[in-house]
Design a protein around this motif. Sequence first.
Motif, PDB file in Angstrom:
ATOM      1  N   GLY A 287       0.820  -1.208   0.000  1.00 44.49           N
ATOM      2  CA  GLY A 287       0.000   0.000   0.000  1.00 44.49           C
ATOM      3  C   GLY A 287       0.847   1.248   0.000  1.00 44.49           C
ATOM      4  O   GLY A 287       0.781   2.072  -0.922  1.00 44.49           O
ATOM      5  N   VAL A 288       1.694   1.419   1.062  1.00 46.83           N
ATOM      6  CA  VAL A 288       2.547   2.603   1.210  1.00 46.83           C
ATOM      7  C   VAL A 288       3.934   2.158   1.641  1.00 46.83           C
ATOM      8  O   VAL A 288       4.079   1.379   2.590  1.00 46.83           O
ATOM      9  CB  VAL A 288       1.965   3.584   2.252  1.00 46.83           C
ATOM     10  CG1 VAL A 288       2.893   4.784   2.415  1.00 46.83           C
ATOM     11  CG2 VAL A 288       0.567   4.034   1.857  1.00 46.83           C
ATOM     12  N   TYR A 289       4.962   2.678   0.958  1.00 47.92           N
ATOM     13  CA  TYR A 289       6.356   2.370   1.275  1.00 47.92           C
ATOM     14  C   TYR A 289       7.056   3.677   1.607  1.00 47.92           C
ATOM     15  O   TYR A 289       7.099   4.600   0.784  1.00 47.92           O
ATOM     16  CB  TYR A 289       7.024   1.704   0.073  1.00 47.92           C
ATOM     17  CG  TYR A 289       8.494   1.347   0.254  1.00 47.92           C
ATOM     18  CD1 TYR A 289       8.858   0.127   0.797  1.00 47.92           C
ATOM     19  CD2 TYR A 289       9.491   2.210  -0.164  1.00 47.92           C
ATOM     20  CE1 TYR A 289      10.198  -0.222   0.938  1.00 47.92           C
ATOM     21  CE2 TYR A 289      10.831   1.882  -0.027  1.00 47.92           C
ATOM     22  CZ  TYR A 289      11.177   0.664   0.530  1.00 47.92           C
ATOM     23  OH  TYR A 289      12.497   0.327   0.661  1.00 47.92           O
ATOM     24  N   GLY A 308       0.505  -8.923  -0.519  1.00 52.13           N
ATOM     25  CA  GLY A 308       1.939  -9.144  -0.594  1.00 52.13           C
ATOM     26  C   GLY A 308       2.281 -10.018  -1.783  1.00 52.13           C
ATOM     27  O   GLY A 308       1.484 -10.842  -2.242  1.00 52.13           O
ATOM     28  N   GLY A 309       3.508  -9.830  -2.282  1.00 57.38           N
ATOM     29  CA  GLY A 309       3.905 -10.581  -3.465  1.00 57.38           C
ATOM     30  C   GLY A 309       4.499 -11.940  -3.170  1.00 57.38           C
ATOM     31  O   GLY A 309       4.517 -12.806  -4.041  1.00 57.38           O
ATOM     32  N   GLY A 315       5.036  -5.544   5.847  1.00 58.81           N
ATOM     33  CA  GLY A 315       4.374  -4.249   5.762  1.00 58.81           C
ATOM     34  C   GLY A 315       3.465  -4.129   4.561  1.00 58.81           C
ATOM     35  O   GLY A 315       3.578  -3.177   3.787  1.00 58.81           O
ATOM     36  N   VAL A 316       2.564  -5.087   4.375  1.00 55.46           N
ATOM     37  CA  VAL A 316       1.701  -5.069   3.197  1.00 55.46           C
ATOM     38  C   VAL A 316       0.856  -3.794   3.154  1.00 55.46           C
ATOM     39  O   VAL A 316       0.634  -3.225   2.086  1.00 55.46           O
ATOM     40  CB  VAL A 316       0.806  -6.327   3.165  1.00 55.46           C
ATOM     41  CG1 VAL A 316      -0.198  -6.256   2.036  1.00 55.46           C
ATOM     42  CG2 VAL A 316       1.673  -7.569   3.028  1.00 55.46           C
ATOM     43  N   ALA A 333      -7.208  -2.473   6.967  1.00 55.58           N
ATOM     44  CA  ALA A 333      -8.063  -3.659   7.032  1.00 55.58           C
ATOM     45  C   ALA A 333      -7.741  -4.617   5.896  1.00 55.58           C
ATOM     46  O   ALA A 333      -7.498  -4.194   4.754  1.00 55.58           O
ATOM     47  CB  ALA A 333      -9.532  -3.263   6.954  1.00 55.58           C
ATOM     48  N   ASP A 334      -7.742  -5.899   6.234  1.00 56.48           N
ATOM     49  CA  ASP A 334      -7.607  -6.961   5.232  1.00 56.48           C
ATOM     50  C   ASP A 334      -6.412  -6.732   4.326  1.00 56.48           C
ATOM     51  O   ASP A 334      -6.518  -6.683   3.100  1.00 56.48           O
ATOM     52  CB  ASP A 334      -8.898  -7.095   4.411  1.00 56.48           C
ATOM     53  CG  ASP A 334     -10.087  -7.469   5.274  1.00 56.48           C
ATOM     54  OD1 ASP A 334      -9.945  -8.388   6.097  1.00 56.48           O
ATOM     55  OD2 ASP A 334     -11.138  -6.829   5.150  1.00 56.48           O
ATOM     56  N   ASN A 335      -5.241  -6.580   4.962  1.00 54.75           N
ATOM     57  CA  ASN A 335      -3.989  -6.465   4.216  1.00 54.75           C
ATOM     58  C   ASN A 335      -3.138  -7.695   4.533  1.00 54.75           C
ATOM     59  O   ASN A 335      -2.070  -7.594   5.151  1.00 54.75           O
ATOM     60  CB  ASN A 335      -3.241  -5.191   4.606  1.00 54.75           C
ATOM     61  CG  ASN A 335      -3.982  -3.933   4.224  1.00 54.75           C
ATOM     62  OD1 ASN A 335      -4.064  -3.570   3.068  1.00 54.75           O
ATOM     63  ND2 ASN A 335      -4.555  -3.270   5.228  1.00 54.75           N
ATOM     64  N   PRO A 336      -3.612  -8.894   4.151  1.00 51.98           N
ATOM     65  CA  PRO A 336      -2.898 -10.114   4.555  1.00 51.98           C
ATOM     66  C   PRO A 336      -1.745 -10.420   3.602  1.00 51.98           C
ATOM     67  O   PRO A 336      -1.886 -10.331   2.388  1.00 51.98           O
ATOM     68  CB  PRO A 336      -3.986 -11.181   4.445  1.00 51.98           C
ATOM     69  CG  PRO A 336      -4.864 -10.681   3.332  1.00 51.98           C
ATOM     70  CD  PRO A 336      -4.825  -9.180   3.394  1.00 51.98           C
ATOM     71  N   PRO A 337      -0.591 -10.743   4.111  1.00 47.69           N
ATOM     72  CA  PRO A 337       0.466 -11.277   3.243  1.00 47.69           C
ATOM     73  C   PRO A 337       0.113 -12.703   2.840  1.00 47.69           C
ATOM     74  O   PRO A 337      -0.740 -13.347   3.452  1.00 47.69           O
ATOM     75  CB  PRO A 337       1.696 -11.244   4.143  1.00 47.69           C
ATOM     76  CG  PRO A 337       1.137 -11.381   5.520  1.00 47.69           C
ATOM     77  CD  PRO A 337      -0.210 -10.701   5.509  1.00 47.69           C
ATOM     78  N   THR A 338       0.757 -13.179   1.791  1.00 43.59           N
ATOM     79  CA  THR A 338       0.463 -14.544   1.341  1.00 43.59           C
ATOM     80  C   THR A 338       1.386 -15.527   2.050  1.00 43.59           C
ATOM     81  O   THR A 338       2.183 -16.216   1.439  1.00 43.59           O
ATOM     82  CB  THR A 338       0.665 -14.637  -0.174  1.00 43.59           C
ATOM     83  OG1 THR A 338       2.013 -14.203  -0.459  1.00 43.59           O
ATOM     84  CG2 THR A 338      -0.310 -13.752  -0.911  1.00 43.59           C
ATOM     85  N   GLY A 339       1.323 -15.564   3.370  1.00 41.00           N
ATOM     86  CA  GLY A 339       2.166 -16.481   4.140  1.00 41.00           C
ATOM     87  C   GLY A 339       2.389 -15.960   5.536  1.00 41.00           C
ATOM     88  O   GLY A 339       1.444 -15.595   6.227  1.00 41.00           O
TER      89      GLY A 339
END
Length: 790
Positions: A287-289, A308-309, A315-316, A333-339
């Motif tokens: 989202g923001v870096y 997340g990639g 920090g997704v 909300a609902d910023n899940p990494p894939t792992g």
Amino acid sequence: MRFELPRTLVWMGTTALLTGTLGVLNAPTASAAAASIGATTVSGIGASTATLTAPVNAGGTATEISATCTGGPFTASQETVSTSGTASKTVALTGLTGFGKYVCSVTAKQTGQALVVGQVKPAFFTTAAPPPVTLYVDGNPAPLGAGAATTSCTGPGAQACPTIQQAVTAAQALSDSTVTIQVKSLTAVGPGAAYFEAVSIALPDTVRLRIAGVGNPIVRGLLGRSVFTITGPTGLAGSSPRVTLVGMTIAGGEATGSGGGGVTVAGDLVWLSNNTITDNRGNTGAGVYNNSTNQLTLINNTIAGNLGGTASSTGVAVFTLQGSTLLVNNTLADNPPTGTGTGLDIGAQGFYRLINSILSHTTCGNHKAGTDGGHNVESGNTCGLNATTNRVSNSAINLASSLAANDSAGPMTLAIATDSSAHNWVPIADCSVTFDARGFGRPGFDGQNCDAGAFEIQAASTVPTIGGTTASGVTDTAATLTAQVNPGGAPTSVGVTCTGGAYNWTSANAGSGRSPVGVSANLSGLTPGVEYVCALKATNTAGEATSTPAATFTTSATPVVTPTPTPTPTPTPVVTPTPTPTPVTPTPTPAPPGPASRPTVGATSVSAIGTSTATLTAPVTANNASTSATATCTGGAWSAGGAIVGSGTTPVTMSVPLTGLAPGTIYSCAITATNSAGTTTSGTPAAFSTAGAPKAPMTVSAKVITAKKGKSTTYTVATFKDPADLAAKSYTVTIAWGDGTTSKGTVSRTGKGTYKVTGKHTYKTAGSKSPKVTVGKAGTAAVSAKAKPA
């Protein structure tokens, strides 16, 4: 203190000497006394100009008076004098750079001698904000990735740029300006249409840029690139924003390496406010870096549904590599990494601070002591939040299942309901952001506490109520009308209706509170010697109310001098023949007007922008009912005038004056028209920045007090300073006493711009107490301070 001489000056061996208040770079000849210069002072500071003054003694020899500066480009005036006494001399500086930090001294050069520079006290100063410029992005989308330089963007419609990048390129060329880029939704290709762009922003420090969405534009990124990348300069000091992104939905960006998919920040003093950042991808900070050296500020953003990639993405939602990130009233909300990764995280040099925010299915990774600013709500327990000021509530957050516009023209948000654990969780003393992401006021539902996150529940607004109108200051052509108005919980504009003769008015809005406030309207252009009956009208989205009773007054008569008529000679009678009768054609009866409907208001434009004034213009169609026009603004303090449109069916260009604006402040204003059928506000407001430097912020210092057990005592709990130097009654104060109770405080003015705060309280225990004091005033965010024990 040591001052460096300009590089163009060199010491001439052992003959150079310093005498008193100046540096002489060549010993004077025996026949001439050395010129001398006292301390340099500065006045008349603008964005590109200033005036230097210093006492100069020319020593009786022809001497050229000018100036030298460090800090940026400049041009100095020159004057030749030969006086032997000391006299005050001024030097005009031009060609300065806005926001420039200059050190300048008056100089003197005698004929045949070296340059003399005043050394005792040079003038240190910062130039004012550059002149405001508004650029526009509007119309049909350009080809993907288009971003060539352009000289347009100067108006809406055909005068606008097709892409944000083109407008940014135009802003970069304005090397000494405060620039607002208005970005409008692409309605030409259907509702919800998106820009596909990868916008790169690299500004010089002399440019301040604000990219503001109008009507919630969706800015969608290109594959493999961030939607917005903000770079340089770094190492900047201060807290005011250099780049601001506000009121947009930022989506679809992708970062394949380091950097964010939505927004990548590698420059200092960046603010993101009232945006929705969603559906972006990236390994760090999808989202923001944040890779700045100063603070990145996030206020009222909804950061949701970013991905997340990789399995170990960090920090997704937000990732801070270095520097710091301040998050106030955001919903993550609902910023899940894939792992096994995280939603909010930092690098080795990073730091973040959470205040009044929601984290729902957004886990925290690394965190440091001090990241918890209080009154946050978390669905898990990974952020190490202090349980006494925060909530870990799992599913009790009850966020809306999807993004929605939530009955506003602002960005999409995730709504909460009254059963949410985020509702009423922030004490009003800690409610530092006075509006939510949609521009609605905080507190909203019951006026007691505020909601955590970017969304504030609003109570249903009601039709405003208004008391009787009184008239004062009546002259032959002017008067002032006053009444008490309760806005009913919605932004309320105030108009004027009069019978008796011609009139114009200026007035102030009544705000959006639920308590009566005094509102005044100044009448002008009245007819002398006429009885008027005038009333104020209050209008919001729920309806309109007219003051009862109205004010009746008579303007004073202006003496009329009747010239003595010149006698007219008696004419010779002329016999006129009897004309032949002409058939009389009956005059047709005009068709009755059609039914009345709400007025129509076109795009609002702005002109004549000053430090505290501006003029708004828009086409208004009355639609068969008597219609009045005024304005409404966001951004700071303001007052709007008004005008009578008439009752026709063709557009009439109306101008509304704005007064009472704050200098150096970004505003968004729209003309509003009202008739018996309802009220319409321009769908295209005008965004602009007032001239001048913004006033210094209000500062509050809370005091540790020694409590007396069980005894009602009046304590002095704080002092504060405000350069606006308003009357004490202009401020509201809330005191959190440190024992779980709050109450209102009393303000007393102690000097020019200085005040003290007192309050009466009964403590159950004696000893040292550290109250928190919040001071507010109309048009600005409240300022809080908590006493710190020695």
